[in-house]
Scaffold this active site. Sequence first.
Site, PDB file in Angstrom:
ATOM      1  N   GLU A  45       0.827  -1.226   0.276  1.00 40.30           N
ATOM      2  CA  GLU A  45      -0.102  -0.121  -0.072  1.00 40.30           C
ATOM      3  C   GLU A  45       0.728   1.210   0.022  1.00 40.30           C
ATOM      4  O   GLU A  45       0.413   2.276  -0.756  1.00 40.30           O
ATOM      5  CB  GLU A  45      -0.802   0.064   1.193  1.00 40.30           C
ATOM      6  N   CYS A 207     -18.256   1.503 -20.228  1.00 36.46           N
ATOM      7  CA  CYS A 207     -19.544   1.974 -19.732  1.00 36.46           C
ATOM      8  C   CYS A 207     -20.478   0.766 -20.417  1.00 36.46           C
ATOM      9  O   CYS A 207     -21.555   0.300 -19.848  1.00 36.46           O
ATOM     10  CB  CYS A 207     -19.889   2.984 -19.838  1.00 36.46           C
ATOM     11  N   CYS A 210     -20.530  -2.392 -18.356  1.00 38.06           N
ATOM     12  CA  CYS A 210     -20.462  -2.125 -17.095  1.00 38.06           C
ATOM     13  C   CYS A 210     -21.684  -2.783 -16.159  1.00 38.06           C
ATOM     14  O   CYS A 210     -22.736  -2.715 -16.808  1.00 38.06           O
ATOM     15  CB  CYS A 210     -20.196  -0.661 -16.610  1.00 38.06           C
TER      16      CYS A 210
END
Length: 368
Positions: A45, A207, A210
């Site tokens: 991280e 999209c 999606c």
Amino acid sequence: MSKVIHNILNINNFSKILLLWNDTQNKRKMPWKGENDPYRIWISEIILQQTRVEQGLDYYNRFIKKYPTIKDLALANENEVFKLWEGLGYYSRCRNLIATAKCIHEDKNDIFPNHYEEIIKLKGIGPYTAAAIASFAFNAPCAVVDGNVHRVLSRVFYITDPIDSSEGKKTFEKLANTLLNIQKPGDHNQAIMDFGATVCKPTNPVCDTCIFNKFCKAYLTNNIEKLPVKKKRILKTHRYFNFFILEHRKKIAIKQRTKNDIWRHLFEFPMIETSRKYSSQEITDTLVQNDWIPRNIRLQKIEKEFNQILTHQTIHAVFFKAIVPLQSNASNDYIWITRKDLKTFAFPKIINSFLQEYINPISTKSPL
């Protein structure tokens, strides 16, 4: 605060749809996925802050190989750690990494804290990283909120609060925790970040296929590119660094940056920062006035300028060569090393670019 629009995509089926996508369509492979060792999660991280996964992958593998435990990192030679970090940038991350490793080793008997409230107290760990470690390593119900999560939630639920405002941060944090699958918080968090990175991308999001396109308010209203919203504009400054390769008896002077500025703890050649680009004569006059080098020393300018773009500033660097008669003519905090030893010290990227082109032993451009 903008209104968070809820439609038939309710709290429960958001995570259900997301986890189904994660199980059947998510192809994103990373060595730390599924990891439950808090040390390895923490390393991944911190490396991935301000760093693309593709770039951070090799760094992560090298770090884990050289420092497999917190104790190994805590007891490591700091210059070696910075050398391993070299090229990742944002060196405060590396400084905090070392400080936190020492803290856990010395104060916590090498045991990583297992509660969010304790994890977030560690140096260099903010809400996002603390939530990631707590959920991935300890299955704690803590939602991560990073750039990917901002993007997904702002678009699906059409949230127009700026993500860099206090109100916006509260809105996204509250919604992320409301949507979180508390039975599988780690899986949920990894899935939404992967979804934002591979489907709900900053540009050219996917999209048409999606999983949320029947519910996504931004998609249905043709506002995908407008979200998420930011209110702050980053003002960039320009800084002009003049580096001097001072040579004495085939040794070169370097010094460590110690001030609270960019590249702290890294090494550099002796340097003067100016408010603009100076001519060679202006540089010479400045050095003589400040007793940097004897008056009869001739500076040889390396004509090529090197530039490095940082988040808030652009660095413009030029390099000069000078043969000096005595090491004592320079500051006492200089270290005099051979050309061969240059590779053992951690330098900023802009100096490494110069070294690769001009000081590399096989270079025909070498000024030394």
